[in-house]
Every structure is written in structure tokens, then in C-alpha cells.
Scaffold this active site. Structure first.
Site, PDB file in Angstrom:
ATOM      1  N   ARG A  37      44.112   1.171  17.149  1.00  0.00           N
ATOM      2  CA  ARG A  37      45.448   0.968  16.565  1.00  0.00           C
ATOM      3  C   ARG A  37      45.829  -0.511  16.542  1.00  0.00           C
ATOM      4  NH1 ARG A  37      48.564   6.243  19.056  1.00  0.00           N
ATOM      5  NH2 ARG A  37      47.730   7.651  17.516  1.00  0.00           N
ATOM      6  N   LYS A 213      46.798  27.160  14.609  1.00  0.00           N
ATOM      7  CA  LYS A 213      47.801  28.193  14.316  1.00  0.00           C
ATOM      8  C   LYS A 213      48.333  28.148  12.892  1.00  0.00           C
ATOM      9  CE  LYS A 213      50.201  29.177  18.571  1.00  0.00           C
ATOM     10  NZ  LYS A 213      51.535  28.994  19.174  1.00  0.00           N
ATOM     11  N   GLY A 367      45.446  12.790  13.449  1.00  0.00           N
ATOM     12  CA  GLY A 367      45.267  13.708  14.571  1.00  0.00           C
ATOM     13  C   GLY A 367      43.843  14.204  14.679  1.00  0.00           C
ATOM     14  N   GLY A 390      51.386  13.524  13.219  1.00  0.00           N
ATOM     15  CA  GLY A 390      52.678  14.145  12.897  1.00  0.00           C
ATOM     16  C   GLY A 390      53.208  13.686  11.550  1.00  0.00           C
TER      17      GLY A 390
HETATM   18  P1  AMP Z   1      45.590  21.805  15.114  1.00  0.00           P
HETATM   19  O1  AMP Z   1      46.186  20.875  16.133  1.00  0.00           O
HETATM   20  O2  AMP Z   1      46.428  23.009  14.844  1.00  0.00           O
HETATM   21  O3  AMP Z   1      45.131  21.084  13.870  1.00  0.00           O
HETATM   22  O4  AMP Z   1      44.297  22.403  15.807  1.00  0.00           O
HETATM   23  C1  AMP Z   1      43.171  21.630  16.074  1.00  0.00           C
HETATM   24  C2  AMP Z   1      42.342  22.350  17.080  1.00  0.00           C
HETATM   25  O5  AMP Z   1      41.945  23.606  16.547  1.00  0.00           O
HETATM   26  C3  AMP Z   1      41.069  21.607  17.450  1.00  0.00           C
HETATM   27  O6  AMP Z   1      41.144  21.220  18.794  1.00  0.00           O
HETATM   28  C4  AMP Z   1      39.979  22.645  17.225  1.00  0.00           C
HETATM   29  O7  AMP Z   1      39.053  22.698  18.289  1.00  0.00           O
HETATM   30  C5  AMP Z   1      40.747  23.947  17.174  1.00  0.00           C
HETATM   31  N1  AMP Z   1      40.029  24.977  16.452  1.00  0.00           N
HETATM   32  C6  AMP Z   1      39.433  24.896  15.263  1.00  0.00           C
HETATM   33  N2  AMP Z   1      38.812  26.058  14.974  1.00  0.00           N
HETATM   34  C7  AMP Z   1      39.021  26.889  16.006  1.00  0.00           C
HETATM   35  C8  AMP Z   1      38.623  28.226  16.298  1.00  0.00           C
HETATM   36  N3  AMP Z   1      37.885  28.934  15.435  1.00  0.00           N
HETATM   37  N4  AMP Z   1      39.031  28.768  17.465  1.00  0.00           N
HETATM   38  C9  AMP Z   1      39.778  28.065  18.326  1.00  0.00           C
HETATM   39  N5  AMP Z   1      40.182  26.808  18.111  1.00  0.00           N
HETATM   40  C10 AMP Z   1      39.806  26.226  16.961  1.00  0.00           C
END
Ligand code: AMP
Length: 411
Positions: A37, A213, A367, A390
């Protein structure tokens, strides 16, 4: 509306108050663990110095707590000790190594001593203020703090994309008291690429959404459904879509609250006639661990005791084929657990395809997605890798970001 950029400013002999994102990862002893950064801000910093300006830099670092909120003397001592590690001295040390020049570090954010030091600056000088979040008014966007900060600059530059989605005194409030507020090179590049995706993409436009999610990304999905030609869903959220289609998903990640959303998204995609791609096969494991037993199964074939941690080879083929047809691709969320090498294959395949195809404008959300392409050593090959997790998510949600709205419109 185009915003003023740093190159529109006449910085010669002026004090440039620049909000940077020096919120760097630190070692336990407080030293800088990753200076990405800091290096990312060098283009704007050097531009001001090369053009005869004086730089007053400000940033937050971590989340300092107020010692007065502590309940016990011991707790108070702990807070004070932790806050000491969030002083900007470690950043100033690293910045001194990166640039050929003097970097002064002040022990306050605002106040008479800061004003005196700023008044004594000569062209080319750099002063770094103390952690802006040491001042309680920062996150409250206190107008008095904003006014005091504004005294430190003739012009203002925002080069901290990671914080433009927050209306804080150093990112938004201060702009009300300075006439010319411009985007630094980093922020200008972020605006350019997200603007291309959201306003006038070269089509076909494909969005890849992954991550954990569905409910975290509802607004993003809804906004993108009105923009994209193809929507690709992978990662943990794909299993909620499978559940909504009536498939068994074993022990895979399920976002109960997202099932109805997933069903509505599939229906809307069909009504709109846009292409929605979901995994055809998946890599399942008998535990959430690198050394777990794993195998590839088709959708609907995930047994109890197994969880999907990556997309399968047929899915990689389908997703990559759709990407090859695209002219613009925006990607938010890994399609598997890329942090474990064994389940990083799908995410890596997508990153490699985007990296190798010059005909695709690839915009990578900040991220985890940015972390993934960096892990694969492919960040330089993308058209744009966002520096704000974010902020990039809120961009894709179609929101107006306060720290960008606040910049001066270019005439
Ligand atoms: P997010 O912050 O919602 O973008 O989620 C990112 C995280 O989702 C990363 O740490 C990934 O390891 C996790 N992720 C991706 N695919 C899967 C999966 N099939 N099962 C569990 N976690 C996952």
C-alpha cells in the site's frame, strides 16, 4: 461527471494534503509486514514532489481503541500498549527507504505544533501526520477536526481508495473546507475501471461472483443483474444456489438466508434472458483441510460428510469458455478455497485465463480476489486489481461512495 485529477492541479509551491491508505499489515512488533500500500501511493507522492509541491500525508492504521473506555487499569494499560504499535513511525521508516528524500513524522494529527511544522515546509518536503484514528473525530466525521485538517493543505488529494466508502473527517469532511479536491493516480484508476464496468462496458460483460455467502452480496448481484450479459456463480455461495434448485449439498457451505435470494436471482436471470452459469461439477472433501480426502463429483452427487471446496474440471471449462467470449470481466470472490493449494485450482484457472487474454478488460475486486491473483503472481497481468475490498464491493452495488462524491467536479 469526471472528477478533478491530481494532474489538473497546479501543485507548485502549494501544500498538498493527501489522504493515503497506509493501513499496512504489521508484524507483532509493529514493523511493516507488507509495504504494497505504501508503494501504491508512490506515483502520486512523487508527482507532487517532482512538480514542486509540499506533501502532508495522512492515513489511519488499524483500529486504535480509546484507553478511557477501558474498565480496569490493566485493560487501560493494554490498550495504550496496543495503540503504541499503531503509531505511524513504522510507516514513516518504510517510506524513507522507498523514496529519496526527507520524510518528517509528526506526533499529532492536528494542532498548533502540526500547523507550525506545515508552515515551515519547503518544496519537496514530506510530512506524515499521526494515525488519523487516534483522533476520535475521524470516524465520526467531526466538522471541527475536518476544519483543522483543512488548514494543513492548499489543495486536497484522495489516493486512499480503500477508505472512500467511509465518510470520515480525512476522507470526506475535510473536502468541504478546501476548494480543489482531486483524485490521486490510484483513485483515478479505480474510478476509470469501475466506471468502464458500470457505465459503458465493452460487451459482452461477464461478472464472476464467488466467496462465502449469498446474503453478503445480494445488492451486488441485484445491481449486476441489470448490467451484465453473463453472470458466473462459483465459490461457497454456489451451494446455496444448488440448494435452491433442490440438490443435496452434503456438508457444503449453506447460507440459509440466501436460499430465497438465490431462487429469485435464477428467476430474474431467466426473465431477463441473461446467461447464468452455475457449477456443473465440484471438488468435494471430507474435511475443511488441506490434507482432506477429495474427489470430483457432479452437481447433486454430494454425499453427507463431504463438502464442496472448489469448482470441478467441467465447470472450469464452461466458465473459461464464457470468459473467452467476454470483452469485459469483473470478478468478485474466489470460486474455491484458494488459500489451500489443493482447492485453489478453479480460482487459479480463471486468473490464468484472464491474465493470458489481452482482449479482455479484467477488473478484479479488492480483498480476497485481489489476494488470490497476487498469490498466483498474476496481478500485473490484469487490467486492474482493486486496492479496496469494501469500496470495490460498494462500487459494484451501484452505491455513491462519499469519498469520491466529495471530490471536485472537473469543468
Ligand atoms: P468473501 O469474503 O465472501 O468473498 O469470501 C471469501 C472466502 O470464501 C475465501 O476465504 C474462500 O476461501 C472462501 N470460499 C470460497 N469457496 C468456498 C467454498 N466452496 N467453501 C467454503 N469457503 C469458500
Amino acid at each position: 461527471m469526471r472528477k478533478l485529477s491530481i494532474e489538473d492541479l497546479d501543485v507548485k509551491g502549494k501544500r498538498v494534503l493527501m489522504r493515503v491508505d497506509f493501513n499496512v499489515p504489521q508484524h507483532e512488533d509493529g514493523t511493516v509486514r507488507d509495504d504494497t500500500r505504501i508503494r501504491a501511493a508512490l506515483a502520486s507522492i512523487n508527482y507532487v514532489r517532482d512538480n514542486g509541491g509540499m506533501l502532508v500525508l495522512m492515513s489511519h492504521l488499524g483500529r486504535p481503541k480509546d484507553p478511557n473506555d477501558a474498565d480496569t487499569p490493566q485493560e487501560k494499560a493494554n490498550v495504550i500498549a496496543k495503540n503504541a504499535l499503531l503509531k505511524m513511525d513504522c510507516v514513516a521508516d518504510r517510506l524513507r527507504e522507498l523514496i529519496d528524500g526527507n520524510v518528517g513524522k509528526l506526533d499529532d494529527v492536528v494542532g498548533p505544533e502540526v500547523e507550525a511544522a506545515v508552515a515551515a515546509m519547503a518544496p519537496g518536503d514530506i510530512l506524515l501526520l499521526e494515525n488519523t484514528r487516534f483522533n476520535k473525530g475521524e470516524t465520526k466525521n467531526d466538522p471541527e477536526l475536518a476544519r483543522q485538517l483543512a488548514k494543513l493543505g492548499d489543495v486536497y488529494v484522495s489516493d486512499a481508495f480503500g477508505t472512500v466508502h467511509r465518510a470520515h473527517a480525512s476522507t470526506e469532511g475535510v473536502t468541504h473546507y478546501i476548494d480543489q479536491c482531486a483524485a490521486g493516480f490510484l483513485v483515478a484508476k479505480e474510478m476509470e475501471f469501475f466506471g468502464r464496468v458500470l457505465n459503458n462496458p465493452e460487451r459482452p460483460l461477464t461478472a464472476i461472483l464467488g466467496g462465502a455467502k449469498v446474503s453478503d452480496k445480494i445488492t451486488v448481484i441485484e445491481n449486476l443483474l441489470d448490467l451484465v450479459d453473463t453472470l458466473v456463480i462459483g465459490g461457497g455461495m454456489a451451494y446455496t444456489f444448488m440448494k435452491a434448485q433442490g440438490y443435496e449439498i452434503g456438508d457444503s457451505l449453506l447460507d440459509e438466508a440466501g436460499i430465497d435470494v438465490a431462487a429469485a436471482v435464477m428467476e430474474k436471470a431467466e426473465t431477463k434472458g441473461l446467461e447464468l452459469l452455475l457449477p456443473r461439477d465440484t471438488v468435494v472433501a471430507d474435511a475443511f483441510a488441506e490434507d482432506a480426502a477429495s474427489k470430483v463429483v457432479g452437481v447433486g452427487e454430494i454425499e453427507p460428510g463431504w463438502q464442496g471446496l472448489d469448482i470441478g474440471p467441467k465447470t472450469i471449462e464452461t466458465f473459461c469458455e464464457a470468459l473467452r467470449r467476454s470483452k469485459t470481466v469483473v470478478w468478485n470472490g474466489p470460486v474455491g478455497v484458494f488459500e489451500m493449494a489443493k482447492f485453489s485450482v478453479g480460482t487459479k484457472a480463471i486468473a490464468e485465463l484472464l491474465a493470458s487474454d489481452d482482449a479482455i478488460t479484467s477488473v478484479i475486486g479488492g480483498g480476497d480476489t485481489a489476494a488470490a491473483v497476487m498469490q498466483f503472481g498474476l496481478a500485473d497481468k490484469m487490467s486492474h486489481v482493486s486496492t479496496g475490498g469494501g469500496a470495490s464491493l460498494e462500487m459494484l452495488e451501484g452505491k455513491q461512495l462519499p469519498g469520491l462524491v466529495a471530490l471536485t467536479d472537473a469543468s
